[in-house]
Motif scaffolding. Structure first.
Motif, short mmCIF file in Angstrom:
data_model
loop_
_atom_site.label_atom_id
_atom_site.label_comp_id
_atom_site.label_asym_id
_atom_site.label_seq_id
_atom_site.Cartn_x
_atom_site.Cartn_y
_atom_site.Cartn_z
N VAL A 72 -0.83 -29.40 -14.03
CA VAL A 72 -0.68 -30.47 -15.38
C VAL A 72 0.24 -31.65 -15.12
CG1 VAL A 72 1.61 -29.36 -16.24
CG2 VAL A 72 0.11 -29.95 -17.97
N ILE A 73 1.20 -31.55 -14.25
CA ILE A 73 1.55 -32.98 -14.07
C ILE A 73 0.81 -33.90 -13.09
CG2 ILE A 73 3.51 -34.32 -12.63
CD1 ILE A 73 5.33 -31.62 -13.65
N ALA A 74 -0.15 -33.61 -12.21
CA ALA A 74 -1.16 -33.91 -11.30
C ALA A 74 -2.32 -34.64 -12.48
CB ALA A 74 -1.90 -33.11 -10.35
N SER A 75 -2.40 -34.05 -13.49
CA SER A 75 -3.18 -34.16 -14.46
C SER A 75 -2.94 -35.69 -15.18
CB SER A 75 -3.71 -33.25 -15.62
OG SER A 75 -4.45 -33.70 -16.51
N HIS A 76 -1.88 -35.73 -15.73
CA HIS A 76 -1.26 -36.65 -16.40
C HIS A 76 -1.05 -37.94 -15.23
CE1 HIS A 76 -0.09 -35.32 -20.02
NE2 HIS A 76 -0.06 -34.21 -19.51
N ALA A 77 -0.73 -37.81 -13.95
CA ALA A 77 -0.73 -38.66 -12.92
C ALA A 77 -2.11 -39.02 -12.67
CB ALA A 77 -0.02 -38.07 -11.79
N ALA A 78 -2.93 -38.44 -12.61
CA ALA A 78 -4.37 -38.84 -12.38
C ALA A 78 -4.76 -40.02 -13.36
CB ALA A 78 -5.41 -37.90 -12.32
N ALA A 79 -4.51 -40.08 -14.44
CA ALA A 79 -4.75 -40.84 -15.44
C ALA A 79 -4.06 -42.37 -15.00
CB ALA A 79 -4.25 -40.52 -16.98
N ARG A 80 -3.04 -42.28 -14.29
CA ARG A 80 -2.43 -43.61 -14.04
C ARG A 80 -2.40 -43.96 -12.56
NH1 ARG A 80 3.62 -42.90 -15.45
NH2 ARG A 80 3.55 -45.03 -14.61
N PHE A 81 -2.99 -43.16 -11.75
CA PHE A 81 -2.83 -43.59 -10.22
C PHE A 81 -4.26 -43.31 -9.45
CE2 PHE A 81 1.60 -42.27 -11.34
CZ PHE A 81 2.37 -43.17 -10.85
N ASP A 82 -4.44 -44.20 -8.54
CA ASP A 82 -5.57 -44.17 -7.76
C ASP A 82 -5.82 -42.89 -6.89
OD1 ASP A 82 -6.60 -46.66 -8.71
OD2 ASP A 82 -4.75 -47.44 -7.29
N ALA A 83 -4.53 -42.04 -6.44
CA ALA A 83 -4.95 -40.96 -5.82
C ALA A 83 -3.43 -40.09 -6.33
CB ALA A 83 -4.76 -41.17 -4.17
N VAL A 84 -3.51 -38.81 -6.03
CA VAL A 84 -2.48 -37.81 -6.28
C VAL A 84 -2.40 -37.02 -4.70
CG1 VAL A 84 -1.62 -36.02 -7.74
CG2 VAL A 84 -2.83 -38.01 -8.80
N VAL A 85 -1.29 -36.70 -4.72
CA VAL A 85 -1.06 -35.91 -3.59
C VAL A 85 -0.16 -34.70 -4.21
CG1 VAL A 85 0.07 -35.57 -1.41
CG2 VAL A 85 -0.99 -37.62 -1.79
N ALA A 86 -0.48 -33.37 -4.13
CA ALA A 86 0.09 -32.40 -4.66
C ALA A 86 0.62 -31.31 -3.60
CB ALA A 86 -0.94 -31.63 -5.55
N LEU A 87 1.81 -31.34 -3.68
CA LEU A 87 2.68 -30.28 -2.61
C LEU A 87 3.35 -29.56 -3.45
CD1 LEU A 87 4.42 -33.56 -0.66
CD2 LEU A 87 2.11 -32.33 -0.31
N GLY A 88 3.33 -28.22 -2.62
CA GLY A 88 4.00 -27.01 -3.31
C GLY A 88 3.71 -25.79 -2.16
N VAL A 120 -7.32 -35.41 -5.27
CA VAL A 120 -6.10 -34.88 -5.34
C VAL A 120 -5.96 -34.32 -3.94
CG1 VAL A 120 -4.58 -32.88 -6.38
CG2 VAL A 120 -6.16 -34.49 -7.68
N GLY A 121 -4.94 -34.68 -3.12
CA GLY A 121 -4.75 -34.24 -1.74
C GLY A 121 -4.06 -33.01 -2.04
N PHE A 122 -4.55 -31.89 -1.33
CA PHE A 122 -4.17 -30.53 -1.57
C PHE A 122 -3.25 -30.11 -0.48
CE2 PHE A 122 -4.70 -25.80 -1.30
CZ PHE A 122 -4.69 -25.61 -2.54
N GLY A 123 -1.97 -30.17 -0.77
CA GLY A 123 -0.67 -29.77 0.00
C GLY A 123 -0.17 -28.62 -0.37
N LEU A 124 -0.77 -27.75 -0.91
CA LEU A 124 -0.10 -26.27 -1.57
C LEU A 124 -0.28 -25.39 -0.55
CD1 LEU A 124 1.01 -24.65 -3.87
CD2 LEU A 124 -1.29 -24.22 -4.46
N LEU A 125 1.00 -25.03 -0.03
CA LEU A 125 0.86 -24.01 1.18
C LEU A 125 0.85 -22.65 0.47
CD1 LEU A 125 3.66 -25.39 3.46
CD2 LEU A 125 1.16 -26.01 3.39
N THR A 126 -0.08 -21.68 0.98
CA THR A 126 -0.08 -20.47 0.44
C THR A 126 0.08 -19.49 1.72
OG1 THR A 126 -2.42 -20.39 0.53
CG2 THR A 126 -1.52 -20.89 -1.52
#
Length: 166
Positions: A72-88, A120-126
């Motif tokens: 949800v935060i990445a979604s809002h960021a995607a509206a304002r930025f050229d790239a998003v890096v999601a880390l978790g 969206v750069g996928f930096g979600l460690l599972t």
């Protein structure tokens, strides 16, 4: 263990990304969860190292309460930025919670990228345990640097999209 087949990022590619980022004025958001602080510090530092290496200065760090909230935060960021890096990071426990969070976060981040058209750069460690997460966090002694790799993926995709639009 992941990492097998990981492409090596060459200096000429970093130089090209730096040039593209400057030419197109690319802005990036890093959305990072707050769980597992040591791992998250490593992931964030890895993304920062990448952006510093390519000279991208327009980077905004946004914090999510946990990995479930990354989309949800990445979604809002995607509206304002050229790239998003999601880390978790999500570490397996003794309940099905792990599968629910991993699936929701992964599907949500994919949906953000496809719906918005913003990489969206996928930096979600599972990971099965904390040792696996630490080994991927880009900390001293880690075998991998998923923060760096995720930042690279997001910026490389944004540069390709910017070139297509030119």
């Amino acid at each position: 263990m992941s990492g097998t087949g990981t492409p090596q990022i060459q200096q000429d590619e970093l130089d090209a990304l730096a040039s593209a980022a400057a030419q197109h004025g690319l802005k990036v958001a890093v959305v990072a969860s707050r769980w597992h602080q040591e791992v998250m510090d490593g992931l964030i530092a890895g993304s920062e190292r990448f952006f510093e290496q390519v000279g991208v200065q327009d980077v905004t760090l946004l914090r999510a309460p946990g990995s479930f909230e990354l989309p949800v935060i990445a979604s809002h960021a995607a509206a304002r930025f050229d790239a998003v890096v999601a880390l978790g990071v999500v570490i397996r426990g003794g309940t099905p919670h792990f599968e629910y969070v991993c699936t929701a976060a992964t599907d949500g981040l994919s949906q953000v990228a496809l719906t918005s058209g913003t990489p969206v750069g996928f930096g979600l460690l599972t990971c099965d345990d904390e040792a696996q997460a630490l080994d991927r966090a880009g900390l001293p002694g880690s075998k991998e640097d998923k923060g760096f790799e995720s930042a690279h993926a997001a910026l490389a995709a944004a540069a390709e999209i910017a070139a297509l639009a030119s």
